[in-house]
Design an enzyme around this catalytic site. Structure first.
Site, PDB file in Angstrom:
ATOM      1  N   ALA A  87       1.521  -8.970  43.775  1.00 57.27           N
ATOM      2  CA  ALA A  87       0.982 -10.301  43.496  1.00 57.27           C
ATOM      3  C   ALA A  87      -0.532 -10.149  43.374  1.00 57.27           C
ATOM      4  O   ALA A  87      -1.116  -9.187  43.904  1.00 57.27           O
ATOM      5  CB  ALA A  87       1.346 -11.240  44.633  1.00 57.27           C
ATOM      6  N   GLY A 104       4.715  -7.453  45.347  1.00 59.41           N
ATOM      7  CA  GLY A 104       5.502  -8.247  44.396  1.00 59.41           C
ATOM      8  C   GLY A 104       6.147  -7.419  43.300  1.00 59.41           C
ATOM      9  O   GLY A 104       7.127  -7.854  42.696  1.00 59.41           O
ATOM     10  N   GLU A 141       9.209  -6.179  44.816  1.00 54.77           N
ATOM     11  CA  GLU A 141      10.059  -7.355  45.024  1.00 54.77           C
ATOM     12  C   GLU A 141      10.719  -7.836  43.731  1.00 54.77           C
ATOM     13  O   GLU A 141      11.887  -8.201  43.723  1.00 54.77           O
ATOM     14  CB  GLU A 141       9.231  -8.473  45.666  1.00 54.77           C
ATOM     15  CG  GLU A 141       8.858  -8.145  47.115  1.00 54.77           C
ATOM     16  CD  GLU A 141       7.807  -9.079  47.697  1.00 54.77           C
ATOM     17  OE1 GLU A 141       6.742  -9.264  47.069  1.00 54.77           O
ATOM     18  OE2 GLU A 141       8.041  -9.637  48.779  1.00 54.77           O
ATOM     19  N   GLU A 195       1.937  -5.227  52.266  1.00 53.15           N
ATOM     20  CA  GLU A 195       1.323  -6.520  52.606  1.00 53.15           C
ATOM     21  C   GLU A 195       0.695  -6.582  53.984  1.00 53.15           C
ATOM     22  O   GLU A 195      -0.337  -7.242  54.166  1.00 53.15           O
ATOM     23  CB  GLU A 195       2.361  -7.657  52.470  1.00 53.15           C
ATOM     24  CG  GLU A 195       2.710  -8.018  51.035  1.00 53.15           C
ATOM     25  CD  GLU A 195       3.833  -7.184  50.456  1.00 53.15           C
ATOM     26  OE1 GLU A 195       4.229  -6.177  51.081  1.00 53.15           O
ATOM     27  OE2 GLU A 195       4.323  -7.535  49.376  1.00 53.15           O
TER      28      GLU A 195
END
Ligand code: CAA
Length: 263
Positions: A63, A108, A111, A131
């Site tokens: 992200a 992300g 993910e 993260e």
């Protein structure tokens, strides 16, 4: 679309995340464009999707850290929901999605690949949920999908430790199905997608739904999910032709179990 390209080759659609300046990191706009691209897929003709990243270094580097850096608690939650909604759409998309992971798949990026049905990667791929090093949890499904795919202990080790793993380890722990030299990744993804696309589409879609929905419930409910989807295949053109060809022992016809309807 600024950051997504979508190309169709026969019955296979290829979605490419193309934001090279940020190693294809997912900001709000990229997420919105993925969402719109999925809405635009012609499900009458396309039978399998491939998701990949542009370039030869990164699939998706996570992200967008710049965008997240100033978020409030409420905005952070909303950003997580935005990613989760798009990833869930991908996961429950009616046709199979193959992630062709061509480099970094961090945060992300790891993910989004886990929202796909099948993951294959290049030898230079790197996976991880880093993260905790940024002071946050994985927020686009990592805490939920990673343990379901590789097992709880291994997932906790990766998430708590924030340790990245290379392609060979990702293969060993079952995060990816296969590893290829970079130049062979897309041909392999397309070959796999074409194989899937050549099978009876109603049955392939029903298999995806049965596997996904069955995994969310207990076994008694899961077999009922399967029964309903199994039943739904009968009386279709695919089923009549597929079984008819077998019973007629007509090898030529058997090979023609391909151009069936998507309905
Ligand atoms: N967000 C925003 N920008 C990113 C980014 C990210 N996740 N990852 C890389 N970039 C940008 C860099 O800032 C850099 O931009 P500039 O050229 O403008 O400085 C550019 O992409 C190239 O990156 P690097 O110079 O860092 O390239 P590198 O080869 O030295 O390192 C890397 C590559 C190891 C992937 C490194 O970029 C990196 O560690 N990126 C961050 C990975 C990460 O932590 N991802 C998780 C994000 S959090 C998350 O995803 C939360 C969630 O679950 C929803």
């Amino acid at each position: 679309m600024e950051f997504i390209t979508y190309e169709v080759e026969g019955a296979v659609g290829v979605i490419t995340i193309n934001r090279p300046k940020a190693l294809n990191a997912l900001n709000s706009q990229v997420l919105e464009e993925i969402d719109k691209t999925l809405d635009s897929v012609d499900l009458e003709t396309v039978r399998c999707l491939i998701l990949t990243g542009a370039g030869d270094k990164s699939f998706v580097a996570g992200a967008d850290i710049g965008e997240m850096s100033t978020l409030t608690k409420a905005e952070g939650e909303a950003f997580g929901k935005k990613g989760n909604d798009v990833f869930r759409k991908l996961e429950t998309f009616p046709i199979p999605v193959i992630a062709a992971i061509n480099g970094f798949a961090l945060g992300g990026g790891c993910e989004i690949s886990m929202s796909c049905d099948i993951r294959i990667c290049s030898e230079n791929a790197v996976f991880g949920q880093p993260e905790v090093g940024l002071g946050i949890t994985p927020g686009f499904g990592g805490t939920q999908r990673l343990p379901r795919i590789i097992g709880v202990g291994k997932a906790k080790e990766m998430i708590y430790g924030g340790r990245n793993i290379k392609a060979d380890e990702a293969y060993r722990i079952g995060l990816v199905n296969n590893v290829y030299p970079l130049e062979e990744l897309m041909p392999a993804a397309k070959k796999l997608a074409s194989t899937i696309a050549a099978n009876a589409p109603i049955a392939v879609r029903a298999c995806k739904k049965a596997i996904n929905e069955g995994l969310d419930v207990d076994m008694d409910a899961a077999i009922v999910v399967e029964e309903k989807l199994f039943g739904s295949c009968f009386e279709t053109e695919d089923q009549k032709a597929g079984m008819g060809n077998f019973l007629e022992k007509d090898k030529e016809k058997k090979l023609k179990v391909v151009p069936f309807q998507n309905k």
